[in-house]
Motif scaffolding. Structure first.
Motif, PDB file in Angstrom:
ATOM      1  N   UNK A  97       0.853  -1.177   0.198  1.00 40.26           N
ATOM      2  CA  UNK A  97      -0.005   0.063  -0.007  1.00 40.26           C
ATOM      3  C   UNK A  97       0.940   1.374   0.053  1.00 40.26           C
ATOM      4  N   UNK A  98       0.271   2.298  -0.550  1.00 38.59           N
ATOM      5  CA  UNK A  98       0.919   3.554  -0.489  1.00 38.59           C
ATOM      6  C   UNK A  98       1.453   4.108   0.909  1.00 38.59           C
ATOM      7  N   UNK A  99       0.341   3.805   1.890  1.00 36.34           N
ATOM      8  CA  UNK A  99       0.578   4.132   3.405  1.00 36.34           C
ATOM      9  C   UNK A  99       1.856   3.596   3.743  1.00 36.34           C
ATOM     10  N   UNK A 100       1.989   2.224   3.488  1.00 39.10           N
ATOM     11  CA  UNK A 100       3.271   1.532   3.743  1.00 39.10           C
ATOM     12  C   UNK A 100       4.469   2.160   3.299  1.00 39.10           C
ATOM     13  N   UNK A 129       9.092   4.959 -12.603  1.00 42.76           N
ATOM     14  CA  UNK A 129       8.630   4.355 -13.956  1.00 42.76           C
ATOM     15  C   UNK A 129       7.412   5.111 -14.372  1.00 42.76           C
ATOM     16  N   UNK A 130       7.175   4.969 -15.674  1.00 38.31           N
ATOM     17  CA  UNK A 130       5.809   5.765 -16.299  1.00 38.31           C
ATOM     18  C   UNK A 130       4.575   4.824 -15.463  1.00 38.31           C
ATOM     19  N   UNK A 131       5.011   3.381 -15.746  1.00 39.88           N
ATOM     20  CA  UNK A 131       3.952   2.642 -15.193  1.00 39.88           C
ATOM     21  C   UNK A 131       3.448   2.940 -13.867  1.00 39.88           C
ATOM     22  N   UNK A 132       4.460   3.304 -12.850  1.00 38.90           N
ATOM     23  CA  UNK A 132       4.351   3.843 -11.494  1.00 38.90           C
ATOM     24  C   UNK A 132       3.475   5.084 -11.378  1.00 38.90           C
ATOM     25  N   UNK A 133       4.088   5.982 -12.302  1.00 40.26           N
ATOM     26  CA  UNK A 133       3.337   7.070 -12.140  1.00 40.26           C
ATOM     27  C   UNK A 133       1.979   7.383 -13.087  1.00 40.26           C
ATOM     28  N   UNK A 134       1.662   6.381 -13.659  1.00 37.46           N
ATOM     29  CA  UNK A 134       0.390   6.206 -14.276  1.00 37.46           C
ATOM     30  C   UNK A 134      -0.739   6.019 -13.166  1.00 37.46           C
ATOM     31  N   UNK A 135      -0.310   5.480 -12.171  1.00 29.73           N
ATOM     32  CA  UNK A 135      -1.505   5.268 -10.941  1.00 29.73           C
ATOM     33  C   UNK A 135      -1.459   6.403 -10.105  1.00 29.73           C
ATOM     34  N   UNK A 136      -2.346   7.186 -10.175  1.00 31.38           N
ATOM     35  CA  UNK A 136      -2.779   8.593  -9.457  1.00 31.38           C
ATOM     36  C   UNK A 136      -2.160   8.393  -8.082  1.00 31.38           C
ATOM     37  N   UNK A 137      -2.630   7.441  -7.203  1.00 25.34           N
ATOM     38  CA  UNK A 137      -2.045   7.331  -5.742  1.00 25.34           C
ATOM     39  C   UNK A 137      -0.584   7.209  -5.794  1.00 25.34           C
ATOM     40  N   UNK A 138      -0.341   6.474  -6.615  1.00 28.97           N
ATOM     41  CA  UNK A 138       1.366   6.397  -6.624  1.00 28.97           C
ATOM     42  C   UNK A 138       2.049   7.595  -7.020  1.00 28.97           C
ATOM     43  N   UNK A 140       0.928  10.478  -6.647  1.00 29.26           N
ATOM     44  CA  UNK A 140       0.709  11.520  -5.464  1.00 29.26           C
ATOM     45  C   UNK A 140       1.903  11.047  -4.332  1.00 29.26           C
ATOM     46  N   UNK A 141       2.035   9.832  -3.995  1.00 27.78           N
ATOM     47  CA  UNK A 141       2.948   9.481  -2.974  1.00 27.78           C
ATOM     48  C   UNK A 141       4.532   9.934  -3.356  1.00 27.78           C
ATOM     49  N   UNK A 142       4.811   9.632  -4.679  1.00 34.41           N
ATOM     50  CA  UNK A 142       6.215  10.131  -5.104  1.00 34.41           C
ATOM     51  C   UNK A 142       6.394  11.626  -4.986  1.00 34.41           C
ATOM     52  N   UNK A 143       5.334  12.488  -5.037  1.00 34.51           N
ATOM     53  CA  UNK A 143       5.573  13.891  -4.709  1.00 34.51           C
ATOM     54  C   UNK A 143       5.457  14.240  -3.558  1.00 34.51           C
ATOM     55  N   UNK A 144       4.851  13.621  -2.540  1.00 33.40           N
ATOM     56  CA  UNK A 144       4.758  13.732  -1.229  1.00 33.40           C
ATOM     57  C   UNK A 144       6.066  13.359  -0.561  1.00 33.40           C
ATOM     58  N   UNK A 145       6.494  12.126  -0.904  1.00 38.22           N
ATOM     59  CA  UNK A 145       7.908  11.753  -0.701  1.00 38.22           C
ATOM     60  C   UNK A 145       8.992  12.437  -0.764  1.00 38.22           C
ATOM     61  N   UNK A 146       9.173  13.216  -2.008  1.00 43.12           N
ATOM     62  CA  UNK A 146       9.974  14.226  -2.273  1.00 43.12           C
ATOM     63  C   UNK A 146      10.085  15.611  -1.284  1.00 43.12           C
ATOM     64  N   UNK A 147       9.007  15.920  -1.153  1.00 42.09           N
ATOM     65  CA  UNK A 147       8.852  16.873  -0.386  1.00 42.09           C
ATOM     66  C   UNK A 147       9.102  16.714   1.270  1.00 42.09           C
TER      67      UNK A 147
END
Length: 732
Positions: A97-100, A129-138, A140-147
């Protein structure tokens, strides 16, 4: 049901690395990162940096960060680098999960902080990867994690963060991810992107170890604006988008701590009126620390600016649109880095973005306030010229000196002072942040910082003292004071404080080492003026053993000896010699895209490898494959019977090769092809031909055989000859 915690299988287990005291760049990644090595090695040679490149075992980031016996923990003389792609933490799980993953990012921050005291650490967030970024939740997680990482490490003195956005801004790659190579060997990026990643890493390392420039001297006409203010008139010059971008670039450099000056062949009144006539310009007169506007040679004007700012010429960068002016400066003042802008103004900002001399590893609070401090210093100088004598001037300053234990957030500035202070520096020992932490944590040292203020403003953190108790004495390791505070009694107050501490602790004396350098004569003058009788010879330098009570009573008196210390602040003229530094202009012109860099890496590899030419390709397919191999291996050519691994190939390059085969021929080949026998161009061509036949299907295969059976022997020989010649001619 609760999911099991994430685990990190060691798929490519390696034997434990032996400890090596040589400086190293130690790399740990969540993916197979060895493909970065050719580019990084290329830049280390170009920059003349003597570092080994060492890779931690595959996908062992957390283990390396937490293992006191691992590669990162043992790399105390170099740099530690972490490449992280968030989705890799879920690679070996069916469902995460994104939470994990977000919880995992928090644990990563803690692990990095725990390991960061060993050596300077660069954490690079690599693109998903583009595949990971194509998932909206994923996504969003990448953006939050970088911040989250940016917030966690923004003020860190030992950790430098690089985001995927920074890589994209400086070295954009249209197709950066390689799903097939990722699937085969967890090599997630294309060769172009690995070239981009390796180059940005080299830039960061260069910024950490290179001498830092402090002043940018700017030309005016055709540089800051389009036109000539003396001919077109102040109202007649134009500010196009390119010069506007250049001015904004310079303002950003000022905010990072650089001083901006004008050094231009103009009448002063024309230049000043031009600034007043164009309030829309990002750059204003208030942003400039000094100016030299006249018709004298720019090399002479730069020397005057250096004298006035009390800085050495090798801390200056001249930015000018005229190659002739730059050549004059290089000939007469070679210490100055002269940067000639491209003739096409539209390239200026992109060009400047790739002049590595402007890069910074870290920007401290003192850096951001440097321009204001120099403005305050100018006001002090004005008051000083009006004062009847030095005593009157010093009394008018209302000087305040605070000596306190170092705080954690002051560590970057303390390290910076050891790296950059030359005149009032007893030993000139340079210490990075992790080294200072090591002295404090494990060797019993204490660190005092010195901040100075007067009625004009703050000088900032200007002084550092590192010391410990040893054999009944207070043993000093580091004593330094920035030149901005010299000659005002601050250095005497620092010496007295060391004496006071020794008295408070019942110690008999204070032991201060001195190592002479060409630039620290003010430090020697200070020590001898305070107590030449206490000097003892010690190797190449000397040691001053001051009685604690004597040193505690030291005060500043404006004697002739003290005045000599003040006069030493001015740089002494020395024989001009061109410093050893990279060709920044050539890099900015010719090596600013991943394609250019990759071509240069391959060309350098070809020059180093005089590869023998074995059997020549016999068919169009073999020619294609031979060219792919040569590009990948960095060789001028390969023979069709030369073994891939004998030519310098390895398993990671083999994965990239199979990915290129897939892209070129639309065929999936297993890694078994690589290891099933003698891996040559000829054997790979056979494997491709067999796979093409398999994909054609039994019916098509039968039709091909039937067609061949209908041909005469002479027609078959002609067909084979045409195929060997590249397929030219008409098929019979």
């Amino acid at each position: 049901m609760a999911q099991e915690p994430l685990t990190y299988p060691n798929l490519l287990a390696q034997p434990p690395q032996s400890k090596d005291p040589a400086p190293a760049i130690a790399i740990s990644a969540t993916f197979t990162a060895e493909a970065i090595e050719p580019t990084l090695s290329f830049w280390l040679r170009e920059l003349k940096l003597d570092y080994q490149i060492r890779f931690a075992p595959y996908n062992q980031v957390f283990q390396q960060l937490l293992d006191p016996g691992g590669l990162l923990a043992g790399n105390r003389n170099g740099f530690n680098v972490i490449f992280v792609r968030f989705e890799d933490w879920a690679r070996f799980r069916d469902q995460v999960s994104v939470t994990e993953l977000e919880e995992h990012v928090q644990r990563f921050v803690s692990a990095v902080r725990a390991a960061a005291s060993v050596a300077p650490m660069l954490v690079c967030v690599c693109p998903a990867s583009q595949k990971f970024l194509n998932d909206r939740d994923c996504a969003g997680f990448v953006s939050r994690a970088q911040e989250l990482l940016q917030k966690a490490f923004d003020e860190s003195g030992t950790v430098h963060l690089v985001t995927a956005a920074e890589v994209e801004r400086l070295y954009p790659v249209a197709k950066y991810d390689d799903p097939h190579a990722d699937e085969l060997g967890h090599v997630p990026y294309t060769p172009e992107f690995f070239a981009a990643l390796g180059t940005l890493l080299a830039r960061k390392l260069h910024a950490a170890v290179a001498s830092r420039y402090k002043v940018i001297a700017l030309d005016c006409d055709e540089t800051l604006w389009e036109g000539v203010c003396g001919e077109d008139g102040p109202q007649g010059v134009r500010l196009d988008d390119f010069r506007r971008g250049l001015q904004r670039f310079m303002l950003a450099q000022r905010e990072a701590g650089m001083l901006l000056c004008l050094c231009s062949k103009n009448n002063p009144e024309d230049v000043f009126e031009t600034f007043h006539a164009h309030p829309e310009m990002p750059l204003a007169l208030e942003h400039l620390a000094r100016s030299r506007l006249n018709w004298e040679p720019k090399s002479a004007n730069l020397r005057e600016l250096a004298e006035e700012l009390n800085l050495s010429l090798d801390s200056f960068i001249l930015v000018d649109n005229s190659a002739t002016e730059c050549a004059e400066v290089q000939a007469d003042s070679p210490e100055v880095l002269a940067i000639a802008l491209p003739s096409d103004a539209s390239e200026s900002v992109s060009f400047l973005d790739h002049v590595w001399a402007f890069d910074r590893w870290k920007t401290t609070a003192e850096d951001r306030g440097r321009a204001q401090m120099y403005a305050q210093e100018a006001e002090r100088a004005r008051v000083g010229r009006q004062a009847a004598n030095l005593e009157e001037f010093l009394a008018s300053l209302n000087l305040s000196v605070k000596i306190t234990p170092m705080k954690e957030d002051q560590l970057p500035r303390v390290s910076q002072l050891t790296l950059r202070t030359n005149q009032m520096n007893f030993t000139s020992v340079r210490r990075r942040e992790n080294e200072i932490l090591g002295l404090l944590d494990s060797q019993g040292y204490e660190c005092l910082t010195v901040t100075v203020d007067d009625r004009f403003g703050s000088y900032g953190l200007t002084g550092v003292m590192l010391f410990r108790v040893s054999d009944g004495s207070l043993a000093v390791d580091t004593f330094l004071l920035s030149c901005r505070a010299l000659g005002r009694g601050v250095e005497h107050r620092m010496l007295a404080r060391l004496g006071e501490i020794a008295v408070e602790r019942g110690l008999a004396d204070v032991e201060i080492p001195f190592s002479p350098t060409p630039r620290n004569r003010p430090a020697e003058a200070l020590l001898k003026s305070v107590g030449a009788a206490f000097e003892q010879s010690a190797g190449a330098g000397s040691k001053f053993r001051f009685p604690a009570e004597t040193l505690a009573r030291v005060t500043y008196r404006t004697t002739k000896a003290a005045a000599g210390v003040i006069q030493e602040r001015r740089p002494r003229p020395e024989a001009a010699a061109a410093p050893s530094r990279p060709d920044y202009t050539a890099i900015a012109r010719n090596l600013r895209t991943p394609v250019q860099i990759l071509e240069a890496v391959r060309a350098a590899s070809q020059r180093r490898s005089a590869g023998t030419r074995a059997d020549v390709p016999r068919s169009r397919l073999e020619k294609q494959l031979a060219q792919i191999w040569a590009n990948l291996l960095g060789l001028p050519s390969v023979g069709i019977h030369q073994n891939f691994f004998d030519l310098g190939g390895h398993s990671l390059l083999a994965v990239q090769l199979l990915s290129l085969v897939r892209q070129t021929f639309n065929l999936d080949l297993s890694l078994k092809v690589v290891y099933s026998g003698d891996f040559t161009v000829a054997e790979l061509a056979k494997a491709i031909e067999l796979r093409e036949i398999e994909q054609a299907g039994a019916g098509s295969y039968a039709e091909i055989l039937k067609e061949l059976e209908s041909l005469s022997d002479e027609e078959v020989r002609a067909l084979l000859a045409r195929e060997q010649n590249g397929g030219s001619g008409n098929t019979p």
